[in-house]
Design an enzyme around this catalytic site. Structure first.
Site, PDB file in Angstrom:
ATOM      1  CD  GLU A 167      -3.038  -1.070   2.503  1.00  0.00           C
ATOM      2  OE1 GLU A 167      -2.735  -0.179   3.030  1.00  0.00           O
ATOM      3  OE2 GLU A 167      -4.025  -1.707   2.417  1.00  0.00           O
ATOM      4  CD  GLU A 355      -3.449  -5.778   4.336  1.00  0.00           C
ATOM      5  OE1 GLU A 355      -4.028  -4.883   4.833  1.00  0.00           O
ATOM      6  OE2 GLU A 355      -2.219  -5.607   4.085  1.00  0.00           O
TER       7      GLU A 355
HETATM    8  C1  BGC Z   1      -2.919  -2.307   6.049  1.00  0.00           C
HETATM    9  C2  BGC Z   1      -2.741  -3.066   7.351  1.00  0.00           C
HETATM   10  C3  BGC Z   1      -3.718  -2.382   8.485  1.00  0.00           C
HETATM   11  C4  BGC Z   1      -5.093  -2.579   7.905  1.00  0.00           C
HETATM   12  C5  BGC Z   1      -6.362  -2.003   8.456  1.00  0.00           C
HETATM   13  C6  BGC Z   1      -4.250  -1.952   5.568  1.00  0.00           C
HETATM   14  O1  BGC Z   1      -4.289  -0.540   5.168  1.00  0.00           O
HETATM   15  O2  BGC Z   1      -2.033  -2.974   5.263  1.00  0.00           O
HETATM   16  O3  BGC Z   1      -1.337  -2.789   7.947  1.00  0.00           O
HETATM   17  O4  BGC Z   1      -3.754  -3.023   9.779  1.00  0.00           O
HETATM   18  O5  BGC Z   1      -5.282  -1.983   6.556  1.00  0.00           O
HETATM   19  O6  BGC Z   1      -6.351  -0.851   8.607  1.00  0.00           O
END
Ligand code: BGC
Length: 453
Positions: A167, A355
């Site tokens: 990101e 994610e």
């Molecule tokens: C990130 C994580 C973060 C998650 C929730 C993503 O932007 O890669 O490190 O904990 O979002 O905010």
């Protein structure tokens, strides 16, 4: 013809974490400090002054955590390397003990048939490099490639899937423009420069990987967070706002990685801080990659807002919608939309959801020790269905990673915001599977069959 109601046999089912958020022991065994260590230890910058000093104590409990992953049926685990564990000053001297930690973790994963998916940079720049300007210094693309080579040479015989950066948009927006994340700068003139140096560093690391020979024969890509931007109203001003918001958050990163120019809107957004000569370096960024990792959490309903500099847009809440504890609308359809949108731009490149997940306040454990996180169960059900729908519509989606395996250090928000499918009691480090983890296990076992109906 594969069954459209099931994920394929070879689908990657993972969960994700990052080094500073879970490991703890940030200075153990010869590691150097990172910008997150410094940031969290500075007064008033994280909720309640919380730090990653202990986090989930994964640095010492990794074996227990790998057993947990196996119990869930995961066949992949996405984690990041701490650059300053491996190179305490960020460059030069290698800390063997740091490398050995990751090497042991990789072996333990492989022993359980869990594929290690390694991110080289998840926001924790070595403090020694920050002292030399960090991401503002154009030399960082060489520093990053040197670090990447050390990692490839130690782990590349066993790790066959790498992501360069996690990101970059968040690094820039949170770290250099609005200051909520390390290193905490607020500077319009730094933001586009840092973005460019991040992207060039991605390119040099990919090049370094290709030059590696046997330890560079796996796959390498980048992880971008993509958020579909929708207009708050039909007013043309809001449509224009959507165009800017999309350029700023999504296309600024996706387009150069794919070999296309930076979006024209960046000039309009950054004004005098934009340097058009960055366009000349697109070929350095656009090294051929093997996959794209997409992090999806929510959409962005957007309105024109001349006062909100530099993008001049503001987010709008949707009446009646469900919001997570971090204020993000639960919008599963947006995942299908995002994957289709990326496919349109990236063509045949394989995609992974690297994610996806949500913070909700968890209820207390039940009498039998279980924890019923119903809103998170709904979140996963909806988004896994949306992932399946994207495959049905022709997206070459090859894997999905829940964020996160464990409740962990949610950056400046500290430990109160829980994203885990596994609950962590931070006073005892006890782990408990939440109902969302049990749902995920069933989804994996049935290859999505339990999502029907
Ligand atoms: C990130 C994580 C973060 C998650 C929730 C993503 O932007 O890669 O490190 O904990 O979002 O905010």
């Amino acid at each position: 013809m594969s069954d459209p109601t099931r994920f394929p046999e070879d689908f990657l089912w993972g969960a994700a974490t990052s080094a500073y958020q879970v490991e703890g022991s940030p200075l153990a065994d010869g590691a150097g400090p990172s910008i997150w260590h410094r940031f969290a230890h500075s007064p008033g910058l994280t909720a309640g002054g919380e730090t990653g000093d202990v986090a989930c104590d994964h640095y010492r409990r990794w074996a227990e955590d790998v057993a947990l992953m196996a119990d869930l049926g995961l066949n992949a685990y996405r984690f990041s390397l701490s650059w300053s564990r491996i190179l305490p000053d960020g460059r030069g001297r290698v800390n063997q003990a740091g490398l050995d930690f990751y090497s042991r973790l990789v072996d333990a994963l492989l022993a359980k048939n869990i594929k290690p998916v390694v991110t080289l940079y998840h926001w924790d720049l070595p403090a020694g490099l920050d002292d030399r300007g960090g991401w503002l210094n154009p030399d960082i693309s060489d520093w990053f490639a040197d670090y990447a080579r050390v990692a490839f040479r130690k782990l590349g015989d066993r790790v066959s899937m790498w992501a360069t950066l996690n990101e970059p948009w968040v690094v820039v927006d949170g770290g250099y423009l609005h200051g909520a994340l390390a290193p905490g700068h607020r500077n319009l003139f730094e933001a586009p420069r840092v973005a460019h140096h991040l992207l060039v560093s991605h390119g040099t690391a990919v090049q370094a990987y290709r030059a590696e020979g046997p330890s560079g024969r796996g796959k390498i890509g980048i992880v971008l967070n993509i958020e579909p931007k929708h207009p708050a109203t039909q007013d043309p001003k809001d449509q224009q706002a959507v165009r800017r918001a999309d350029a700023y958050m999504n296309r600024q990163y996706l387009e150069p990685v794919l070999g296309r120019p930076y979006p024209a809107e960046l000039q309009e957004i950054y004004g005098p801080a934009w340097d058009e000569s960055f366009q000349n370096e697109i070929p350095r960024i656009a090294q051929p990659i093997d996959f794209l990792g997409i992090n999806y959490y929510t959409r962005g309903l957007t309105r024109d807002d001349p006062a909100a500099l530099p993008v001049r847009t503001s987010p709008v809440k949707v009446p009646g919608a469900v919001y997570t504890e971090t204020g993000w609308e639960v919008y599963p359809k947006g995942l299908t939309e995002t994957l289709l949108w990326v496919k349109e731009r990236a063509g045949a490149l394989p995609l992974y959801v690297t994610e996806n997940g949500a913070a909700f306040p968890d209820p207390p454990h039940l009498a039998d020790g279980r924890l019923d996180d119903a809103p998170r169960v709904d979140y996963y059900r909806g988004h896994l269905r949306a992932a399946l729908e994207a495959r049905r519509q022709g997206v070459d989606l090859r894997g999905y990673f829940a964020w996160s395996l464990l409740d962990n250090f949610e950056w400046s928000l500290g430990y109160a915001k829980r994203f885990g499918i596994v609950h962590v009691d931070f006073s005892t480090q006890r782990r408990t599977l939440k109902a969302s983890a049990r749902l995920y296990r069933d989804v994996i076992k049935s290859r999505g069959g339990v999502l029907a109906g």
